[in-house]
Design a protein around this motif. Structure first.
Motif, PDB file in Angstrom:
ATOM      1  N   VAL A  95       4.162   4.285 -10.004  1.00 27.72           N
ATOM      2  CA  VAL A  95       3.653   5.145 -10.314  1.00 27.72           C
ATOM      3  C   VAL A  95       2.323   4.115 -10.039  1.00 27.72           C
ATOM      4  O   VAL A  95       1.889   3.084 -10.362  1.00 27.72           O
ATOM      5  N   ILE A  96       0.723   4.405  -9.289  1.00 31.42           N
ATOM      6  CA  ILE A  96       0.171   3.853  -9.060  1.00 31.42           C
ATOM      7  C   ILE A  96      -1.404   4.238  -9.780  1.00 31.42           C
ATOM      8  O   ILE A  96      -1.452   5.797 -10.247  1.00 31.42           O
ATOM      9  N   GLY A  97      -2.298   3.322 -10.321  1.00 31.27           N
ATOM     10  CA  GLY A  97      -3.248   3.892 -11.078  1.00 31.27           C
ATOM     11  C   GLY A  97      -4.437   3.945 -10.106  1.00 31.27           C
ATOM     12  O   GLY A  97      -4.319   3.329  -9.949  1.00 31.27           O
ATOM     13  N   GLY A 115      -0.849  -0.966 -17.563  1.00 32.68           N
ATOM     14  CA  GLY A 115       0.133  -1.115 -17.289  1.00 32.68           C
ATOM     15  C   GLY A 115       1.300  -0.322 -15.808  1.00 32.68           C
ATOM     16  O   GLY A 115       2.159   0.133 -15.871  1.00 32.68           O
ATOM     17  N   THR A 116       0.148  -0.168 -14.973  1.00 32.28           N
ATOM     18  CA  THR A 116       1.150   1.031 -12.986  1.00 32.28           C
ATOM     19  C   THR A 116       0.934  -0.007 -12.673  1.00 32.28           C
ATOM     20  O   THR A 116       1.274  -1.085 -12.769  1.00 32.28           O
ATOM     21  N   ASP A 203      -2.384   5.156   1.754  1.00 36.51           N
ATOM     22  CA  ASP A 203      -2.303   4.661   3.551  1.00 36.51           C
ATOM     23  C   ASP A 203      -2.428   3.585   3.128  1.00 36.51           C
ATOM     24  O   ASP A 203      -1.354   2.591   3.670  1.00 36.51           O
ATOM     25  N   GLN A 204      -3.599   2.701   2.341  1.00 42.23           N
ATOM     26  CA  GLN A 204      -3.213   1.058   1.934  1.00 42.23           C
ATOM     27  C   GLN A 204      -2.160   1.097   1.221  1.00 42.23           C
ATOM     28  O   GLN A 204      -1.174  -0.214   1.499  1.00 42.23           O
ATOM     29  N   VAL A 205      -0.894   1.521   0.645  1.00 36.73           N
ATOM     30  CA  VAL A 205      -0.397   1.149  -0.362  1.00 36.73           C
ATOM     31  C   VAL A 205       1.197   1.539   1.097  1.00 36.73           C
ATOM     32  O   VAL A 205       2.654   1.404   0.117  1.00 36.73           O
ATOM     33  N   ASP A 206       1.315   1.899   1.422  1.00 33.84           N
ATOM     34  CA  ASP A 206       2.136   1.954   2.401  1.00 33.84           C
ATOM     35  C   ASP A 206       2.981   1.120   3.530  1.00 33.84           C
ATOM     36  O   ASP A 206       2.395   0.583   3.211  1.00 33.84           O
ATOM     37  N   VAL A 210       8.273  -1.291  -4.668  1.00 39.45           N
ATOM     38  CA  VAL A 210       7.842  -0.981  -6.147  1.00 39.45           C
ATOM     39  C   VAL A 210       9.103  -0.453  -6.190  1.00 39.45           C
ATOM     40  O   VAL A 210       9.778   0.729  -6.258  1.00 39.45           O
ATOM     41  N   LYS A 211       9.492  -0.946  -7.662  1.00 45.91           N
ATOM     42  CA  LYS A 211      10.780  -0.803  -7.957  1.00 45.91           C
ATOM     43  C   LYS A 211      12.192  -0.429  -7.047  1.00 45.91           C
ATOM     44  O   LYS A 211      13.187   0.054  -6.517  1.00 45.91           O
TER      45      LYS A 211
END
Length: 434
Positions: A95-97, A115-116, A203-206, A210-211
């Motif tokens: 989950v990305i906030g 919480g994200t 593009d940045q979080v590629d 996560v989890k």
């Protein structure tokens, strides 16, 4: 086949290999990655919890790479916020906030952002001011009860700690109403990214872990979440302004209806209050069943009253709204989206048809009440004989496209025009039309 003949096909085979390499599917390429975007605009309400559950289940069942929650909210209910965060933490989908351009995530929005799994903000956006408040006759008042404040601080700090974020800010955002812009939040370790848009953020979080999953969002396709009809309607009436307005209108409607019997305002008042209660968190299923019972009762009451009026209209409205709320919400793990759409049509359509049938029945009852007695209506009307009629020998006449047996005190020939002057049981009494 000779070597000479084979050599003739080598240039063709070579060209085919080049084309296959240029236009074929690259090795290791899989299906297109997709990211679900949920837009939360306005206050966090009980409907928001239903929406996040439904969106998460859609993301899980349809193999979305991640769920992006776009937050533009002034805050909301504490209980609803806690449920919202719990649902995000329990899902296997990353989950990305994100606080979009010109948006804000104050109060409950800040807690949700923390919480994200990954938190981000657009430049020049603001988060903070999470001290709880309560409604009063004068408006809103800060909650000073240490029991509530301490519990909320502990919840906020635990949420921040779980995701490796600034615990000091998690406390001060409640105790001191601290606020941060995007750059300050990034520098303070409250968020991980500052990005002007969702595509840029993806593009940045590629490549992020996560989890237990490596995100592949660089070339992902985004899809905006659209709630089903029941959730969309629940989302509408859950707006604090609309739910409060419904409760107020309902109260005044009942008062007006009691003081002015026969106007039917009290019926609309009851419906408005039920919708207002559902909007503020009252059990949806109980409210739906109540609305359907009220709707059927009102339609039956309309049949007993002269004309089609407020009871019939209110009854039809109650039936339709009640049937919409009966459609299961937050059940993507049980029903596919296609089946849920079919289920909505299956439940709502018969209700509308039934309601229209009752409307037709009410109309026919009202129409029959307005009609004159049949005997009085036909006296003086004209008809035409289809055979000779005499005092000793009754015959048939044609009246309004129907055959009627008739008699006359005079001889009347076939095809003559006559006037109806009476009726004896099943026989009409006629005379020659002058």
């Amino acid at each position: 086949m000779s070597v000479e003949r084979v050599s003739r096909f080598l240039p063709v085979l070579f060209l085919c290999c080049i084309l296959a390499t240029a236009f074929g599917t690259p090795a290791g390429a899989g299906p297109e990655e997709k990211v679900l975007v949920l837009e939360i605009a306005g206050a966090i309400t009980p409907a928001s919890d239903n929406v996040i559950v439904d969106a998460i289940e859609k993301a899980e069942n349809e193999d979305f790479e991640a769920l992006v929650i776009s937050l533009d909210t002034p805050g909301g209910g504490l209980e609803e916020t806690q449920v919202f965060i719990k649902e995000m933490e329990n899902t296997s989908v990353p989950v990305i906030g994100y606080v979009p351009e010109s948006g804000k995530a104050w109060s409950a929005g800040t807690l949700i952002l923390m919480g994200t799994d990954i938190a981000a903000m657009a430049p020049f956006t603001v988060i903070g001011s999470a001290q709880p408040v309560q409604m009063s006759a004068e408006g809103t008042e800060p909650v000073e009860d240490e029991k509530i404040i301490n519990a909320l601080v502990k919840f906020s700090v635990s949420t921040a700690k779980k995701h490796g974020r600034n615990e000091t800010f998690a406390e001060e955002v409640i105790t001191k109403n601290k606020n941060l812009d995007a750059e300050e939040a990034l520098a303070s370790g409250v968020i991980e990214y500052v990005s002007p848009s969702i595509p840029d953020l993806l593009d940045q979080v590629d490549g992020e872990e996560v989890k237990g999953k490596t995100l592949e969002t660089g070339n992902a396709r985004t899809e905006t979440y659209e709630p089903p009809l029941p959730l969309a309607f629940l989302r509408l009436i859950s707006n604090p302004v609309i739910s409060s307005l419904l409760l107020t209108i309902g109260l005044y409607g009942i008062i007006f209806g009691i003081s002015n019997p026969g106007a039917g305002a009290e019926i609309f008042g009851v419906i408005a209050i039920v919708l207002g209660l559902i909007g503020t968190g009252f059990d949806v299923n109980i409210g739906a069943i109540f609305l359907i019972i009220v709707g059927v009762g009102l339609m039956l009451l309309e049949i007993q009253s002269p004309g089609f009026g407020v009871f019939g209209i209110a009854g039809l409205v109650s039936l339709v709204i009640g049937s919409i709320f009966l459609v299961p919400m937050g059940a993507e793990n049980i029903y596919t989206p296609e089946f849920r759409r079919t289920l909505t049509l299956t439940i709502v359509t018969p209700t509308i048809v039934f309601g229209l049938f009752l409307v037709f029945a009410v109309y026919k009852v009202a129409e029959s009440r307005k009609k004159k007695p049949v005997i009085g209506a036909i006296i003086g009307d004209s008809a035409r004989t289809i055979e000779a009629i005499s005092p000793d020998k009754p015959g048939f006449i044609r009246y309004s496209g129907e055959y009627w047996q008739a008699r006359s005190e005079e001889e009347i020939g076939k095809g003559e025009k006559v006037e109806i002057i009476g009726k004896e049981q099943e026989m009409l009494v006629v005379k020659r039309k002058s």
